[in-house]
Write a protein that holds these residues in place. Structure first.
Motif, PDB file in Angstrom:
ATOM      1  N   HIS A 127       0.824  -1.201   0.000  1.00 30.07           N
ATOM      2  CA  HIS A 127       0.000   0.000   0.000  1.00 30.07           C
ATOM      3  C   HIS A 127       0.868   1.265   0.000  1.00 30.07           C
ATOM      4  N   GLY A 139      -3.100   3.077  -3.476  1.00 32.66           N
ATOM      5  CA  GLY A 139      -2.437   1.903  -2.900  1.00 32.66           C
ATOM      6  C   GLY A 139      -3.251   0.645  -3.100  1.00 32.66           C
ATOM      7  N   LEU A 141      -3.740  -3.481  -1.646  1.00 32.30           N
ATOM      8  CA  LEU A 141      -3.473  -4.416  -0.562  1.00 32.30           C
ATOM      9  C   LEU A 141      -3.184  -5.797  -1.151  1.00 32.30           C
ATOM     10  N   HIS A 182      -8.587  -3.929  -5.304  1.00 29.84           N
ATOM     11  CA  HIS A 182      -7.228  -3.969  -4.752  1.00 29.84           C
ATOM     12  C   HIS A 182      -6.380  -5.035  -5.447  1.00 29.84           C
TER      13      HIS A 182
END
Length: 191
Positions: A127, A139, A141, A182
């Motif tokens: 991130h 960012g 994850l 993500h």
């Protein structure tokens, strides 16, 4: 475990042997997010080295640093492996598989706890790395790709990480979209 009858004897030895520097068990427990009982078990089992002064146990600072260094090496290795999986075209992996690759047993609660900590650190790292290069809010994850087999999705610990990084936990209807976004950010950044 090295034993000293009293603090004076220990301090005299410490002057000649700085490697005898110690940390209270409670500090070690805090550092590793474990109970003092676990740290005492690690001392008993030789996972950490300790010193006893007047019957009270302490952790050798040098041993603690070595364990932290090993843990950091594991974090880097797990991150590298997850990135390799992204490059291979995999968008998720189950806990048991990735844990086994690194010598952890999914059936053991302490191993799950430790690996959860590792994944949290991997995601914090990815991130920060991505936001530094791509900008705030960009960012990703990396642990979004590690799923529980019984849920066929991320586990509940993931959402604690999400909120600790300043995101709002999405409601159930938006959770899949959040995780997918993500994973996609990580695919785009690392591949």
């Amino acid at each position: 475990m090295k034993t000293f009858d009293d603090a004076t004897t220990y301090l005299t030895a410490l002057q000649d042997q700085p490697k005898l520097a110690i940390i209270p068990i409670s500090f070690a427990a805090e550092i590793f997010n474990r109970t003092p009982r676990t740290i005492k078990n690690w001392l008993r089992d030789g996972k950490l080295k300790g010193i006893s002064i007047a019957g009270e146990q302490f952790v050798r600072a040098r041993s603690l640093y070595q364990m932290i260094e090993e843990r950091n090496e594991t974090v880097l290795a797990v991150k590298k492996r997850l990135i390799e999986m992204l490059v291979e075209g995999r968008n998720h992996v189950f806990y048991a598989e990735i844990m086994q690759e690194f010598g952890y047993d999914y059936k053991l609660s302490p191993d799950r706890d430790e690996f959860g900590w590792i994944l949290g650190y991997v995601s914090r790292s990815s991130h920060i790395e991505m936001e530094k290069e791509l900008g705030k809010g960009q960012g990703g994850l990396l642990s979004s790709m590690v799923w529980r087999k019984d849920l066929d999705f991320v586990g509940p610990g993931y959402w604690g990480l999400v909120t600790s990084l300043g995101y709002e936990e999405p409601d159930d209807d938006d959770a899949e979209e959040f995780v997918s976004a993500h994973i996609q950010r990580c695919v785009e950044y690392y591949t």
